[in-house]
Design an enzyme around this catalytic site. Structure first.
Site, short mmCIF file in Angstrom:
data_model
loop_
_atom_site.label_atom_id
_atom_site.label_comp_id
_atom_site.label_asym_id
_atom_site.label_seq_id
_atom_site.Cartn_x
_atom_site.Cartn_y
_atom_site.Cartn_z
N HIS A 209 13.17 -82.40 98.51
CA HIS A 209 12.24 -81.49 98.12
C HIS A 209 13.12 -80.21 98.48
CE1 HIS A 209 8.76 -78.83 97.58
NE2 HIS A 209 9.03 -78.28 98.74
N ASP B 188 12.90 -76.14 97.91
CA ASP B 188 12.24 -74.96 97.86
C ASP B 188 13.00 -74.09 96.77
OD1 ASP B 188 9.76 -75.42 99.08
OD2 ASP B 188 10.99 -75.76 100.72
N ASP C 128 4.40 -80.36 97.83
CA ASP C 128 4.06 -79.39 98.83
C ASP C 128 3.67 -78.05 98.12
OD1 ASP C 128 4.40 -77.75 101.19
OD2 ASP C 128 6.37 -77.02 100.52
N HIS D 181 5.98 -72.24 94.84
CA HIS D 181 4.74 -72.05 96.00
C HIS D 181 5.13 -71.47 97.12
CE1 HIS D 181 7.10 -76.13 96.65
NE2 HIS D 181 6.79 -75.56 97.77
ZN LIG Z 1 8.14 -76.36 99.48
#
Ligand SMILES: [Zn+2]
Length: 1033
Positions: A276, A278, A388, A593
């Site tokens: 993952h 970001d 997430d 996010h």
């Molecule tokens: Zn994240």
């Protein structure tokens, strides 16, 4: 002769094995101490520092200076490039040789001009395999040596480059992970040497650790646990770390244990490699580009070594970055995608926030994402992937359906603070009734490492035991960690089918969901939103980002509408498709996010504001061009036309520019999605059917504003003492209470500062009281009346507000300016209503939903702070009060008090968040109806039912001769409706299509007298393709 069987003590046996594999104890004689053999330093080490993120070709031209292990470098966000010249000793022929590298900061190894592997201590990536087996009889210096082949020379020399970013896996927080970054941080190189790696020792260590995990995980009540422990103990007995010839006997003992299979009913775990990343968070966007390269090239290398390894990768934006910055790596990714090992998932442009983006913006996440995946990888994604995010809108199921997706993977609800979500595998039914299959990995993580503990947790934690016998297991270090490791893969492969444990297979998300679908009859259904009971401060933090988001969503809507109308009416007009795509992608990027939510560092917030500035300035240029083309040759008497981009007729007071820069007010009426000339000034009065606005200030300083529709009374400090719907005489403000009451709360969460507002903040409520006599009349009445006041919020912060009432307008507006200099305070404004209802209504994407106004259950109470889009409403039978806003998202209704969240002041990860000047407007509208329906001229489109809103008009993405439009409409009241869409454009064909603009083969609509009949179910979104007639010549 083997020793006679002995009675064994559980704890000493366990700890004996632990010491045998320990990296801390007894490494002089245990197995771990033999993992690496001989070592030698690299031949020559040199480096240079740069504040820029340079491309490789440029970096290697720079001036490298001598460097050595122990050197420190920095500061934060700089890059240190190392040139590593190495010569492998000839004596190591036949051995596996690694470059062992440990440094703070995230490294990337370059070999022959291509990135080959990431090096990140926090992600357990501290060695790069130079060769699996150093060759003996290879003739000349090797040219390219992939990690699988070995050098082709007796001169085993090679030059590598290591690009080290001066930031950790999670940025450079000063003192704690989410603290604002320390700009002065220094980094250190602590190891750079060559070493022989003993693969057989590594495999034994993997086995012993798994056996220990099984013994501990299954515990003393379990027969299999003892079998694991005794097998491990026996392996220690037979294995002499100094004599590799003893290893196969130990290995055979392990193989016998792991080869004992489980029964047919065993749970199956589908392990998928993942990382993952970001898109921006505790580091800037530009660093993410490098994080992607480091992580994905490491994953590629694992794919080469492990053909069964599958890696799922989401977020089209990140792929697009790698495509342009690392073309060589990108084409290898495409190759591995063809082999089915690199699996694009998600279908969206970025993993966006699930609450704040508008419905149309959510559609565009998929439209941009799915088209990218189709173009670059030959197919669209069949799973939506959002591990997430901070909550999930009740409209997502319908949006997924419209974008070709029926499956959804996430896991964030495991973070719920109050209530434990009752499912891991279930059907999710959205606002309109659309259903998707949802899976939350029961291990409650998307960064597993392949341990027995995690595997057992996945089975034990599964809330749908007996209903679902398959689970996802996402493994790999996220963000800067570089994804999975070979060790994780070795563990998972060993656990494929062992009695006492679930079956483990390396699967793609498609395989997981197919297995879940094939056995889904017993699954339960969850209806409505998936509300995350945490991070509810993200609806408010970074007010300027929120404002940018709302404003830019509107600008792009307007540009698309006017450009579409111009395209239909003018042969010369070119629809700005490429520019719009660019601007949309910027907006979608900011909806990541950790960006639109405000949970990012200052650097990211500043970049986000630049993106909004780009959209504003380019958007407004495009808007002017489209308006000019649309209205060509039709100027009003003063050379002005007024354009209405909303899908209903509007009569409103507008400020019109006068020569010399001044403005004058005028009442104008413009049809739905159309334009009208400005009325001549002399004709103003006859146009007024309504009562003018009266403004009266009493001797006590209070002010009354009255336009015949509503009557507003403000006390001498600007608070609302009365709001009457004149026709019915209904009072909207609760008896003895005041509205427009600003309140300040202490806002100190447990940890996640920018993210969380805790329930206990409600106990610290302090009304902000003004000074009597500060209220003054602004505009004196007629077309507009207003009053204004100043309010000192605290010694450091102040507010000014103009309360405005226009002629004919059913709501009163509050234009607010705040100078905000606080720490850990939360500002809200409250309106106690004379309305009683157990449910309040909040606008969401393409519709609205109800949430309770009471705290009966823990589920109600956990929603003490919720999100909404442009309005919220509290209604009882026949009467209600709506609170509208132009850029806010946080809200709540408790009892009869409507509360709008205005400003927060968190200090991490951005210590400057929200400090400074803010401008926003909210409005209050009492009404009779149960829901607050949005209330030679020319109109392009109009809809016969107030329940149906025409949201979007744009050019179709793939439009023959560029002359097709897409219209998107939705039913906004929650009702079954038949309606007529009136068109004034030259349309030759109308077809229903999905959200990706793919025509429905049975969706041809009959055009009758420029009208189309449409049928909606509650909150249904419909898209239409309109093929325009050839342009007039
Ligand atoms: Zn994240």
């Amino acid at each position: 002769m083997a020793a006679a069987p002995a009675l064994k003590h559980w704890r000493t046996t366990l700890e004996r094995v632990e010491k045998f594999v320990s990296p801390l104890y007894f490494t002089d004689c245990n197995l771990r101490g033999r993992l690496f053999g001989a070592s030698c330093p690299v031949a020559v080490l040199s480096s240079f520092l740069t504040p820029e993120r340079l491309p490789y070709q440029e970096a290697v031209q720079r001036d490298f200076r001598p460097a050595q292990v122990g050197d420190s470098f920095g500061p934060t966000w700089w890059t240190c490039w190392f040139r590593v010249e190495l010569t492998i000793p000839e004596a190591w022929v036949g051995q596996e040789v690694h470059l062992c590298w440990e440094s703070d900061g995230e490294g990337l190894v370059w070999r022959d001009g291509e990135p080959v592997q990431g090096l990140t201590k926090e992600g357990e990536k501290t060695s790069y395999v130079l060769t699996d087996r150093l060759g003996e009889r290879d003739p000349r210096r090797f040219k390219r040596f992939s990690c699988l082949s070995f050098p082709s020379s007796r001169d085993y020399s090679l030059t590598l480059y290591v690009e080290v970013a001066c930031n950790g896996l999670l940025g450079a927080g000063k003192g704690s992970m989410i603290a604002a970054p320390d700009p002065e941080k220094m980094f250190q190189l602590s190891r750079a040497e060559l070493a022989v790696f003993h693969r057989d020792v590594h495999m034994l260590l993997v086995d012993l650790e798994l056996l220990l995990g099984i013994a501990k995980g299954l515990g003393k009540d379990n027969q299999r646990s003892f079998q694991a422990l005794y097998t491990a103990n026996q392996m220690v007995n037979v294995c002499d770390p100094d004599q590799p010839e003893t290893f196969p006997v130990a290995q055979a003992l392990a193989s016998r244990f792991f080869g004992q299979h489980g029964g047919e009913s065993q749970h199956t775990i589908h392990a998928t490699g993942h990382c993952h990343i970001d898109t921006a968070w505790l580091w800037p966007f530009k660093e993410t580009v490098r994080k992607c390269a480091r992580s994905w090239v490491t994953a590629l290398q694992l794919m080469e070594r492990n053909p069964e390894f599958i890696f799922a990768c989401s977020q089209a934006q990140q792929l697009e970055w790698v495509k342009s910055r690392y073309p060589g790596l990108y084409s290898r990714l495409q190759e591995f995608a063809c082999r089915g090992q690199f699996v694009p998932v998600g279908g969206t442009w970025v993993e966006m926030d699930g609450n704040l983006p508008s419905g149309e913006a959510m559609v565009r996440q998929f439209l941009q994402g799915q088209n990218f995946f189709l173009q670059e990888f030959g197919k669209m994604c069949s799973e939506f992937w959002l591990p997430d995010t901070f909550g999930y809108s009740a409209q997502l199921p319908q949006i997924m359906h419209g974008c070709g997706i029926r499956r959804f993977l996430s896991q964030k609800l495991s973070w719920n603070l109050v209530n434990s979500f009752p499912h891991h595998t279930f059907f999710w039914e959205g606002l309109d009734g659309s259903r998707v299959l949802v899976h939350f990995p029961p291990g409650d993580s998307y960064g597993m490492q392949g341990s027995v503990e995690e595997v057992l947790k996945t089975v034990a934690n599964n809330r749908d035991k007996g209903r679902a016998n398959h689970s996802a297991f996402l493994f790999g270090f996220g963000d800067g960690g570089g994804g999975p490791t070979q060790t994780m893969l070795d563990r998972l492969k060993r656990l494929s089918n062992t009695d006492g444990l679930p079956r483990v297979q390396l699967s793609s998300p498609r395989q997981l969901f197919s297995a879940l679908e094939s056995d889904s009859e017993q699954l339960c259904t969850w209806v409505g939103e998936l509300f995350l009971e945490l991070h509810n401060g993200t609806y408010t933090t970074h007010a300027q980002i929120k404002k940018g988001n709302r404003e830019c969503e509107r600008i792009l809507h307007d540009v698309e509408l006017l450009s579409s109308l111009a395209l239909a009416r003018s042969a010369q007009f070119l629809y700005p498709a490429a520019q719009l795509q660019h601007l949309w992608r910027l907006l979608l990027l900011n909806q990541f996010h950790d960006v639109v939510t405000g949970s990012c560092i200052q650097m990211v917030a500043e970049e986000a504001m630049c993106h909004y500035e780009d959209i504003r300035s380019h958007g407004n240029t495009l808007l002017s061009a489209a308006a000019a083309a649309l209205c060509a040759g039709e100027p009003g008497p003063e050379g002005l036309l007024i354009v209405n981009t909303l899908p209903w007729k509007r009569t409103e007071v507008m400020a019109l520019p006068k020569p010399g820069g001044a403005h004058s007010l005028a009442l104008v009426t413009v049809p739905s999605m159309g334009y009208a000339p400005v009325p001549p000034p002399t004709s103003l009065q006859p146009l007024l059917p309504q009562q003018p606005v009266f403004v009266v200030q009493e001797t006590d300083g209070s002010v009354t504003l009255d336009n015949g529709i509503i009557r507003v009374k403000l006390d001498p400090t600007g608070r609302l003492t009365s709001l009457v719907l004149v026709a019915s005489g209904r009072e909207a403000i609760a008896e003895g209470a005041v509205g427009n009451q600003f309140v300040l709360f202490d806002d100190v969460p447990l940890y996640w500062d920018a993210w969380d507002v805790m329930d206990y903040h409600l106990e610290t409520r302090k009304p902000v009281l003004g000074q009597a006599g500060t209220l003054a009349v602004g505009t004196e009445g007629g077309l507009r009346g207003s009053a204004w006041f100043l309010l000192q919020i605290s010694p450091n912060s102040r507010l000014s507000q103009e309360v405005v009432l226009d002629v004919g307008c059913p709501y009163v507006r509050f234009h607010t300016e705040v100078h905000w200099h606080e720490a850990h305070k939360f500002l809200k404004v409250e309106f106690p209503a004379r309305v009683r209802s157990s449910q309040a209504t909040y606008e969401i994407q393409f519709g609205h939903l109800q949430r309770p106004t009471h705290y009966n259950t823990s589920w109600d109470w956990a929603r003490f702070e919720v999100w909404a889009h442009r309005w919220m409403d509290l209604s009882e039978h026949g009467f209600g009060l709506a609170l509208l806003n132009d850029c806010k998202y946080g809200a709540s209704v408790r009892g009869s008090i409507l509360s709008l969240s205005l400003l927060r002041a968190p200090k991490a990860p951005d210590a400057t968040a929200d400090t400074g000047r803010h401008e926003f407007t909210y409005a209050l509208m009492p009404h009779k109806a149960p829901s607050p329906a949005p209330a030679t001229s020319w109109s392009a489109f109009s809809v016969s039912s107030p329940a149906v809103l025409l949201e979007t008009v744009k050019q179709a993405e793939s439009s023959p001769q560029r002359r097709s439009l897409v219209l998107r409409l939705y039913e906004a009241h929650g009702s079954h409706v038949d309606c007529w869409l009136h068109l004034s454009l030259p349309v030759q064909e109308a077809i229903l299509c999905d959200l990706l603009e793919r025509p429905d083969p049975a969706g041809h609509l009959t055009l009758r007298d420029s009208r189309l009949k449409l049928t909606f179910s509650p909150f249904q979104v419909l898209s239409l393709l309109l093929v325009l007639q050839p342009p007039p010549h």
